[in-house]
Write a protein that holds these residues in place. Structure first.
Motif, PDB file in Angstrom:
ATOM      1  N   MET A   1    -107.663   0.992  25.884  1.00 30.50           N
ATOM      2  CA  MET A   1    -107.405   1.695  24.566  1.00 30.50           C
ATOM      3  C   MET A   1    -107.794   0.967  23.356  1.00 30.50           C
ATOM      4  O   MET A   1    -108.308   1.704  22.873  1.00 30.50           O
ATOM      5  CB  MET A   1    -105.657   0.068  24.622  1.00 30.50           C
ATOM      6  CG  MET A   1    -104.816   0.598  23.217  1.00 30.50           C
ATOM      7  SD  MET A   1    -103.452  -0.407  23.485  1.00 30.50           S
ATOM      8  CE  MET A   1    -102.990   0.160  21.386  1.00 30.50           C
TER       9      MET A   1
ATOM     10  N   ARG B   1    -100.122   1.820  12.088  1.00 34.65           N
ATOM     11  CA  ARG B   1     -98.884   1.734  13.845  1.00 34.65           C
ATOM     12  C   ARG B   1     -98.825   3.277  14.098  1.00 34.65           C
ATOM     13  O   ARG B   1     -98.536   3.043  15.457  1.00 34.65           O
ATOM     14  CB  ARG B   1     -97.717   2.005  12.938  1.00 34.65           C
ATOM     15  CG  ARG B   1     -96.326   1.621  13.425  1.00 34.65           C
ATOM     16  CD  ARG B   1     -94.663   1.855  12.768  1.00 34.65           C
ATOM     17  NE  ARG B   1     -95.239   0.243  12.481  1.00 34.65           N
ATOM     18  CZ  ARG B   1     -94.191  -0.138  11.481  1.00 34.65           C
ATOM     19  NH1 ARG B   1     -93.130   0.289  11.704  1.00 34.65           N
ATOM     20  NH2 ARG B   1     -94.724  -1.334  11.312  1.00 34.65           N
ATOM     21  N   VAL B   2     -99.042   4.672  13.283  1.00 35.00           N
ATOM     22  CA  VAL B   2     -99.368   5.570  13.884  1.00 35.00           C
ATOM     23  C   VAL B   2    -101.084   5.462  14.628  1.00 35.00           C
ATOM     24  O   VAL B   2    -100.336   6.237  16.061  1.00 35.00           O
ATOM     25  CB  VAL B   2     -99.649   6.516  13.003  1.00 35.00           C
ATOM     26  CG1 VAL B   2     -99.518   7.857  14.029  1.00 35.00           C
ATOM     27  CG2 VAL B   2     -98.252   6.872  12.084  1.00 35.00           C
ATOM     28  N   LYS B   3    -101.008   4.848  14.335  1.00 38.87           N
ATOM     29  CA  LYS B   3    -103.240   4.838  14.982  1.00 38.87           C
ATOM     30  C   LYS B   3    -103.071   4.774  17.081  1.00 38.87           C
ATOM     31  O   LYS B   3    -103.418   4.460  17.376  1.00 38.87           O
ATOM     32  CB  LYS B   3    -104.029   5.055  14.159  1.00 38.87           C
ATOM     33  CG  LYS B   3    -104.512   5.470  12.785  1.00 38.87           C
ATOM     34  CD  LYS B   3    -105.684   5.378  12.928  1.00 38.87           C
ATOM     35  CE  LYS B   3    -105.860   6.432  11.177  1.00 38.87           C
ATOM     36  NZ  LYS B   3    -106.857   5.150  10.272  1.00 38.87           N
ATOM     37  N   ILE B   4    -102.220   2.802  16.454  1.00 40.72           N
ATOM     38  CA  ILE B   4    -101.850   2.391  17.757  1.00 40.72           C
ATOM     39  C   ILE B   4    -101.243   2.710  19.004  1.00 40.72           C
ATOM     40  O   ILE B   4    -101.096   2.744  20.044  1.00 40.72           O
ATOM     41  CB  ILE B   4    -101.514   0.981  17.242  1.00 40.72           C
ATOM     42  CG1 ILE B   4    -102.418   0.058  16.411  1.00 40.72           C
ATOM     43  CG2 ILE B   4    -101.032  -0.060  18.059  1.00 40.72           C
ATOM     44  CD1 ILE B   4    -102.152  -1.220  15.780  1.00 40.72           C
ATOM     45  N   SER B   5     -99.637   3.034  18.123  1.00 41.98           N
ATOM     46  CA  SER B   5     -98.858   3.974  18.725  1.00 41.98           C
ATOM     47  C   SER B   5     -99.103   5.360  19.919  1.00 41.98           C
ATOM     48  O   SER B   5     -99.509   5.345  20.897  1.00 41.98           O
ATOM     49  CB  SER B   5     -97.952   4.540  18.343  1.00 41.98           C
ATOM     50  OG  SER B   5     -97.067   3.728  17.494  1.00 41.98           O
ATOM     51  N   LEU B   6    -100.118   6.216  18.817  1.00 38.07           N
ATOM     52  CA  LEU B   6    -100.592   7.328  19.631  1.00 38.07           C
ATOM     53  C   LEU B   6    -101.933   6.614  20.915  1.00 38.07           C
ATOM     54  O   LEU B   6    -102.235   7.431  22.012  1.00 38.07           O
ATOM     55  CB  LEU B   6    -101.486   7.751  18.689  1.00 38.07           C
ATOM     56  CG  LEU B   6    -102.789   9.305  19.444  1.00 38.07           C
ATOM     57  CD1 LEU B   6    -101.567  10.107  19.795  1.00 38.07           C
ATOM     58  CD2 LEU B   6    -103.310   9.742  17.866  1.00 38.07           C
TER      59      LEU B   6
ATOM     60  N   LEU C   1    -101.310   4.014  21.940  1.00 39.43           N
ATOM     61  CA  LEU C   1    -101.120   3.258  23.241  1.00 39.43           C
ATOM     62  C   LEU C   1    -100.889   4.148  24.548  1.00 39.43           C
ATOM     63  O   LEU C   1    -100.820   4.472  25.651  1.00 39.43           O
ATOM     64  CB  LEU C   1     -99.646   1.910  22.693  1.00 39.43           C
ATOM     65  CG  LEU C   1     -98.752   1.887  23.946  1.00 39.43           C
ATOM     66  CD1 LEU C   1    -100.023   0.616  24.936  1.00 39.43           C
ATOM     67  CD2 LEU C   1     -98.326   1.225  23.386  1.00 39.43           C
ATOM     68  N   LEU C   2    -100.089   5.338  23.671  1.00 40.70           N
ATOM     69  CA  LEU C   2     -99.659   6.869  24.954  1.00 40.70           C
ATOM     70  C   LEU C   2    -100.852   7.277  25.235  1.00 40.70           C
ATOM     71  O   LEU C   2    -100.506   7.327  26.753  1.00 40.70           O
ATOM     72  CB  LEU C   2     -98.895   7.354  23.443  1.00 40.70           C
ATOM     73  CG  LEU C   2     -98.146   8.844  24.176  1.00 40.70           C
ATOM     74  CD1 LEU C   2     -97.132   8.647  24.986  1.00 40.70           C
ATOM     75  CD2 LEU C   2     -97.984  10.083  23.413  1.00 40.70           C
TER      76      LEU C   2
ATOM     77  N   THR D   1    -103.398   5.797  26.713  1.00 43.50           N
ATOM     78  CA  THR D   1    -103.554   4.914  27.393  1.00 43.50           C
ATOM     79  C   THR D   1    -102.190   4.500  28.258  1.00 43.50           C
ATOM     80  O   THR D   1    -102.866   4.792  29.601  1.00 43.50           O
ATOM     81  CB  THR D   1    -103.531   3.469  26.995  1.00 43.50           C
ATOM     82  OG1 THR D   1    -104.519   3.857  26.214  1.00 43.50           O
ATOM     83  CG2 THR D   1    -104.338   2.076  28.284  1.00 43.50           C
TER      84      THR D   1
END
Length: 254
Positions: A20, A41-46, A48-49, A51
């Motif tokens: 990640m 939040r959107v960047k971290i969620s993307l 994480l997905l 990864t």
């Protein structure tokens, strides 16, 4: 019964954290994906997905303590690899912005600078317009998906390991940085040459008719001719932009 101990928990964290980190580093530098309109939040969620999708294809990570020196070294490696992948494509947009800056300064838009929140620097309207044009071309080529594919395939080229990745050539990356100026100036050269002829014509006109106010008619004429020349040159900039994007897509795969 499922039992969770500290070693198992740490292995899960390591398996998620290191890949990640590489993906987030790429997204922090890469164009489009690092746009300020996308919240953290959107960047971290993307990331994480991506990864979670990539983890099943990765070999087991080295059994190291995440807070050890070896773990810190791996973390730094992942950050550098992600930055290199994103930087290779960021060069395209920097060169295009330089093209707009050079043309804008030549046509008299040097006083019409404004703050660009995306690059956090000063830019002019023409440079911002060319960057938006390059962004549309980049999206039409699915460049954002190609960048994600490149960072995913990089795990096969640069696996998670404590050994230093010899494929990272920093001199080659420095050469990429020099391409910002060469490509930017080459794309701006036709418009700059035409505007130079316009300025020479105004100079000859001033010498022939000294009573004319050069500052009164020079700036409007130069700006007007600059927009006309830009409109005429704009179709010819499409092919160099496409070539530059394709070259840097190839660079992302090292």
């Amino acid at each position: 019964m499922l039992s969770i101990n500290s070693a198992a928990l740490q292995s899960w964290v390591v398996l998620l954290l290191w890949p990640m980190t590489r993906i987030l580093a790429m997204m922090a530098v890469a164009p489009i994906l690092n746009h300020r309109a996308l919240t953290a939040r959107v960047k971290i969620s993307l990331a994480l997905l991506i990864t979670i999708v990539v983890i099943p294809t990765l070999p087991p990570p080295p059994p190291l303590d995440i807070f050890s020196w070896q773990g810190l070294l791996i973390l730094i490696q992942q950050t550098l690899i992600g930055f290199a992948i994103g930087f290779s494509m960021r060069i395209v947009f920097a060169a295009v912005e330089l093209t707009g800056q050079v043309i804008g300064m030549t046509m008299g838009l040097g006083f019409a600078m404004f703050y660009d929140p995306q690059t956090q620097g000063q830019t002019n309207a023409l440079g911002q317009f060319l960057v938006l044009l390059a962004s549309l071309i980049f999206l039409s080529l699915d460049g954002h998906l190609i960048m994600i594919s490149a960072v995913v395939e990089s795990f096969a080229t640069f696996p998670l390991s404590t050994e230093w990745q010899g494929g990272l050539d920093f001199m080659k990356m420095a050469g990429w940085g020099g391409k910002i100026f060469s490509a930017g100036l080459m794309m701006a050269l036709p418009a700059v040459a035409a505007l130079l002829i316009t300025n020479m014509a105004l100079g000859i006109l001033t010498r022939a008719a000294p009573q004319l106010n050069l500052f009164g008619i020079g700036f409007p004429v130069t700006i007007f001719m600059g927009f006309i020349i830009t409109a005429l040159v704009l179709p010819g900039l499409l092919q160099p932009m496409l070539q530059l994007i394709q070259e840097n897509i190839a660079n992302m795969y090292f």
